[in-house]
Motif scaffolding. Sequence first.
Motif, PDB file in Angstrom:
ATOM      1  N   THR A 115     -14.057   7.052  94.351  1.00 36.17           N
ATOM      2  CA  THR A 115     -15.431   6.579  94.479  1.00 36.17           C
ATOM      3  C   THR A 115     -16.386   7.758  94.373  1.00 36.17           C
ATOM      4  N   HIS A 132      -9.299   5.382  87.631  1.00 40.30           N
ATOM      5  CA  HIS A 132     -10.359   4.382  87.820  1.00 40.30           C
ATOM      6  C   HIS A 132     -11.438   5.016  88.695  1.00 40.30           C
ATOM      7  N   ILE A 134     -15.148   4.377  90.615  1.00 38.53           N
ATOM      8  CA  ILE A 134     -16.070   3.351  91.114  1.00 38.53           C
ATOM      9  C   ILE A 134     -17.356   4.034  91.571  1.00 38.53           C
ATOM     10  N   TYR A 136     -20.050   3.626  93.814  1.00 38.19           N
ATOM     11  CA  TYR A 136     -20.177   2.709  94.949  1.00 38.19           C
ATOM     12  C   TYR A 136     -21.603   2.201  95.155  1.00 38.19           C
ATOM     13  N   GLU A 139     -21.505  -1.082  92.788  1.00 39.73           N
ATOM     14  CA  GLU A 139     -20.588  -2.194  93.015  1.00 39.73           C
ATOM     15  C   GLU A 139     -19.849  -2.015  94.336  1.00 39.73           C
ATOM     16  N   ARG A 144     -13.740  -3.990  94.103  1.00 37.75           N
ATOM     17  CA  ARG A 144     -13.258  -3.396  92.850  1.00 37.75           C
ATOM     18  C   ARG A 144     -11.825  -2.890  93.000  1.00 37.75           C
ATOM     19  N   GLU A 147      -9.527  -5.725  92.752  1.00 40.56           N
ATOM     20  CA  GLU A 147      -9.376  -6.145  91.361  1.00 40.56           C
ATOM     21  C   GLU A 147      -8.436  -5.207  90.595  1.00 40.56           C
TER      22      GLU A 147
END
Length: 268
Positions: A115, A132, A134, A136, A139, A144, A147
């Motif tokens: 994140t 991955h 994110i 923050y 989203e 997430r 997912e």
Amino acid sequence: MPFTPGMEAVGEVIALGPGVTDRKVGEVVGYAGGPMGSYTEEQILPANKVVPVPPSISPSVAASVMLKGMTAQFLLRRCFKVEPGHTILVQAAAGGVGSLLCQWANSLGATVIGTVSTKEKAAQAKDDGCHHVIIYKEEDFAARVNEITSGNGVDVVYDSVGKDTFQGSLACLKTRGYMVCFGQSSGTPDPFPLSVLAPKSLFLTRPSLMQYTATRGELLETAGEVFANIASGVLRVRVNHTYPLSQAAQAHADLESRKTSGSVVLLP
């Protein structure tokens, strides 16, 4: 009493105390975590607190990575031992420790989720090995992660943020997952009943580097693994800013105003 800040440094040995036989004058050594007082041109240190710095590692790189690197080592290799196939979540993935966690965990064969707060930091996290990333602020990171993991959750969360992310981090864990809370940049998490951990039999720990380098052997092993990974290219250390020691106040002001990125090193 006068107070001298600083708790990590690298320098050359200029004198030895009585009975010190495992160090030598002219050797480059480093330390991290205490005693306080590294914002000086010369410092007296206990011989058992310093570690030799390999010639392949520059003093500025070593100084910038001692505390953060050894923290990453004990978190990944001992607090929760990351292995191939694990999926991990690193909060503040573009931070000092977060960056090293992502690089190191990637090299160990883990799937790394990180994140960050901005697109610029997302690009850095990707470069550091996050599979991955994110943002923050854009989203819900817990949704997430759910997912990304197809509802399974992650094996471990490394959380240095604290209050703002604590509950979301717990929600990201799989059954028997590990919550490793090693900082609280946003404040101390609110109190909660232990029964919150029960539905998934979660583990929660609040570790500190000092307890993982309590013996001389642990200290040497921890630092040695950090230096080995820098030398091999597993870890890339960004020393983006250097200041003369006389400008330490300016360095702190720039840090507080977010004018810096990567590591900041004071040079005597």
